[in-house]
Design a protein around this motif. Structure first.
Motif, PDB file in Angstrom:
ATOM      1  N   PHE A 130      85.694  71.518  85.126  1.00  0.00           N
ATOM      2  CA  PHE A 130      86.479  72.719  84.807  1.00  0.00           C
ATOM      3  C   PHE A 130      87.086  73.255  86.095  1.00  0.00           C
ATOM      4  CE2 PHE A 130      82.015  73.938  85.298  1.00  0.00           C
ATOM      5  CZ  PHE A 130      82.087  74.928  86.271  1.00  0.00           C
ATOM      6  N   ASN A 131      87.945  74.236  85.953  1.00  0.00           N
ATOM      7  CA  ASN A 131      88.667  74.781  87.095  1.00  0.00           C
ATOM      8  C   ASN A 131      87.745  75.684  87.908  1.00  0.00           C
ATOM      9  OD1 ASN A 131      90.508  75.731  88.921  1.00  0.00           O
ATOM     10  ND2 ASN A 131      91.766  76.842  87.443  1.00  0.00           N
ATOM     11  N   THR A 165      83.061  79.481  74.135  1.00  0.00           N
ATOM     12  CA  THR A 165      83.456  78.546  73.083  1.00  0.00           C
ATOM     13  C   THR A 165      84.614  77.648  73.505  1.00  0.00           C
ATOM     14  OG1 THR A 165      84.114  78.384  70.769  1.00  0.00           O
ATOM     15  CG2 THR A 165      85.053  80.196  72.033  1.00  0.00           C
ATOM     16  N   GLY A 166      85.454  78.107  74.434  1.00  0.00           N
ATOM     17  CA  GLY A 166      86.607  77.307  74.834  1.00  0.00           C
ATOM     18  C   GLY A 166      86.313  76.264  75.889  1.00  0.00           C
ATOM     19  N   PHE A 196      83.117  86.851  88.204  1.00  0.00           N
ATOM     20  CA  PHE A 196      84.315  86.118  87.787  1.00  0.00           C
ATOM     21  C   PHE A 196      85.445  87.115  87.606  1.00  0.00           C
ATOM     22  CE2 PHE A 196      87.075  84.268  84.490  1.00  0.00           C
ATOM     23  CZ  PHE A 196      87.395  83.067  85.104  1.00  0.00           C
ATOM     24  N   THR A 197      86.530  86.937  88.348  1.00  0.00           N
ATOM     25  CA  THR A 197      87.643  87.887  88.331  1.00  0.00           C
ATOM     26  C   THR A 197      88.910  87.304  87.725  1.00  0.00           C
ATOM     27  OG1 THR A 197      88.207  87.216  90.599  1.00  0.00           O
ATOM     28  CG2 THR A 197      86.759  89.127  90.335  1.00  0.00           C
ATOM     29  N   GLY A 198      88.851  86.066  87.229  1.00  0.00           N
ATOM     30  CA  GLY A 198      90.038  85.432  86.673  1.00  0.00           C
ATOM     31  C   GLY A 198      90.118  85.560  85.165  1.00  0.00           C
ATOM     32  N   LYS A 199      90.857  84.646  84.533  1.00  0.00           N
ATOM     33  CA  LYS A 199      90.995  84.588  83.089  1.00  0.00           C
ATOM     34  C   LYS A 199      90.168  83.419  82.552  1.00  0.00           C
ATOM     35  CE  LYS A 199      95.722  86.438  83.079  1.00  0.00           C
ATOM     36  NZ  LYS A 199      97.135  86.169  82.695  1.00  0.00           N
ATOM     37  N   LEU A 200      89.423  83.670  81.478  1.00  0.00           N
ATOM     38  CA  LEU A 200      88.577  82.621  80.921  1.00  0.00           C
ATOM     39  C   LEU A 200      89.398  81.411  80.485  1.00  0.00           C
ATOM     40  CD1 LEU A 200      86.029  84.691  78.792  1.00  0.00           C
ATOM     41  CD2 LEU A 200      85.688  83.679  81.045  1.00  0.00           C
ATOM     42  N   GLY A 227      88.452  81.811  89.601  1.00  0.00           N
ATOM     43  CA  GLY A 227      88.117  83.193  89.910  1.00  0.00           C
ATOM     44  C   GLY A 227      86.654  83.466  90.160  1.00  0.00           C
ATOM     45  N   PHE A 228      85.872  82.432  90.468  1.00  0.00           N
ATOM     46  CA  PHE A 228      84.456  82.604  90.761  1.00  0.00           C
ATOM     47  C   PHE A 228      84.245  83.013  92.219  1.00  0.00           C
ATOM     48  CE2 PHE A 228      84.294  79.646  87.165  1.00  0.00           C
ATOM     49  CZ  PHE A 228      83.315  80.242  86.379  1.00  0.00           C
TER      50      PHE A 228
END
Length: 322
Positions: free
Chosen positions: A221-222, A247-248, A201-205, A226-227
């Motif tokens: 979910f999106n 948690t989010g 995963f290279t994106g933002k959580l 970044g997967f």
């Protein structure tokens, strides 16, 4: 488990009772699974992408020093060659060695409020609300880790609301139409945190969470945050850094009504008949299960089933007592 709590209570006008309090718990020496024969960390790749050189080195076949020993007949170690990573294990003579240890721990903090409108004019209403956080450390991030990974608990539900109400319907007092009672239970709580495997995963959580208006079973979910979804590029023999649970990002909220209506008939002295209608999940609101979290799956990000196989269930009951 150690538990402590404090609360204060108030008697308000119109027979309203209010209680506000705090609850905390801490669990220690909790059981957790431990792999005693995991590949040491120094042999795992720390690359954020697939490290084919390390994979080839660890999986390459070398001479098996246990070959020909009768103790290993019928085991994965009976062949002439064996994978290099097998001989790098702390106890290479075993194909697996695990057990349960008491190194786990957890902690929970909650603010709670309870409101009750006591019996007045034929009805009673009570409600509770809890705002909490539940953390745990009962699993390691990597099998060779010495200490458990601190993460949000799979049982964490930050918000929980429960309301019950009973109403003796007041519009009729005569023998035929009186005696009706309406009961309702409503429960709402946030879903459980969602976890992934050792993914790339290279994106933002924060970008994983979709706005409520865009969230649906077909795309919970999106999935474009970044997967890496290419099967040939997935991690192997890598040190994991991606958290166990987020948690989010959570599963579907719990939202449920249970309603019942009761009518009592007094036929004569010592002979009564009760008619009851019950509706579990009265408004037929499905509780969705968690989404698919395997990036290489064609169902990635989709919810394909519900928590229960049954939804609304209506029951009619008659009881004669004497």
């Amino acid at each position: 488990v150690q538990r402590w709590s404090v609360a204060t209570q108030f008697e308000l006008p119109r027979r309203i009772f209010l209680e506000v309090g705090y609850l905390g718990t801490r669990g220690t020496k909790l059981g957790m699974s431990r792999n005693f024969d995991a590949l040491p960390e120094q042999y795992l790749s720390k690359s954020p992408v697939r490290d084919q050189a390390t994979i080839n080195l660890m999986t390459s076949q070398v001479t098996n020093p246990f070959y020909g020993l009768p103790e290993f007949n019928g085991t994965p170690l009976q062949g002439r060659t064996v994978a290099r990573q097998q001989l790098l294990l702390p106890m290479p003579q075993f194909s697996g060695l695990s057990g349960t240890i008491s190194d786990g721990f957890s902690w929970y903090h909650a603010a709670a409020m309870r409101v009750e409108k006591r019996l007045s004019r034929g009805y009673t209403v009570s409600g509770t609300y809890t705002w909490s956080k539940f953390m745990q450390a009962v699993q390691t991030l990597n099998p060779s880790d010495l200490f458990p990974h601190r993460v949000i608990s799979s049982n964490d539900r930050p918000h929980h609301l429960a309301t019950t109400a009973t109403w003796d319907l007041p519009w009729a007092k005569n023998r035929l139409w009186g005696g009706w009672s309406l009961n309702a239970i409503y429960q709402w709580q946030t879903g459980s945190p969602i976890g992934f495997g050792n993914v790339i995963f290279t994106g933002k959580l924060a970008d994983l969470v979709l706005p409520r208006s865009e969230r649906r079973a077909e795309r919970w979910f999106n999935t474009d945050a970044g997967f890496n979804r290419i099967a040939a590029q997935q991690l192997s023999n890598n040190l994991r850094t991606f958290p166990l649970l987020l948690t989010g990002l959570r599963t579907h909220n719990w939202n449920n009504w249970d309603i019942s209506v009761t009518k009592n008939f007094r036929i004569r002295e010592h002979l009564n008949f009760e008619l009851r209608g019950e509706a579990v999940d009265a408004f037929n609101t499905p509780i969705l299960a968690g989404p698919n979290t395997v990036p290489t799956s064609t169902l990635f990000g989709q919810v394909t089933n519900t928590i229960w196989s049954e939804q609304r269930k209506i029951t009619l009951v008659g009881r004669l007592s004497w």
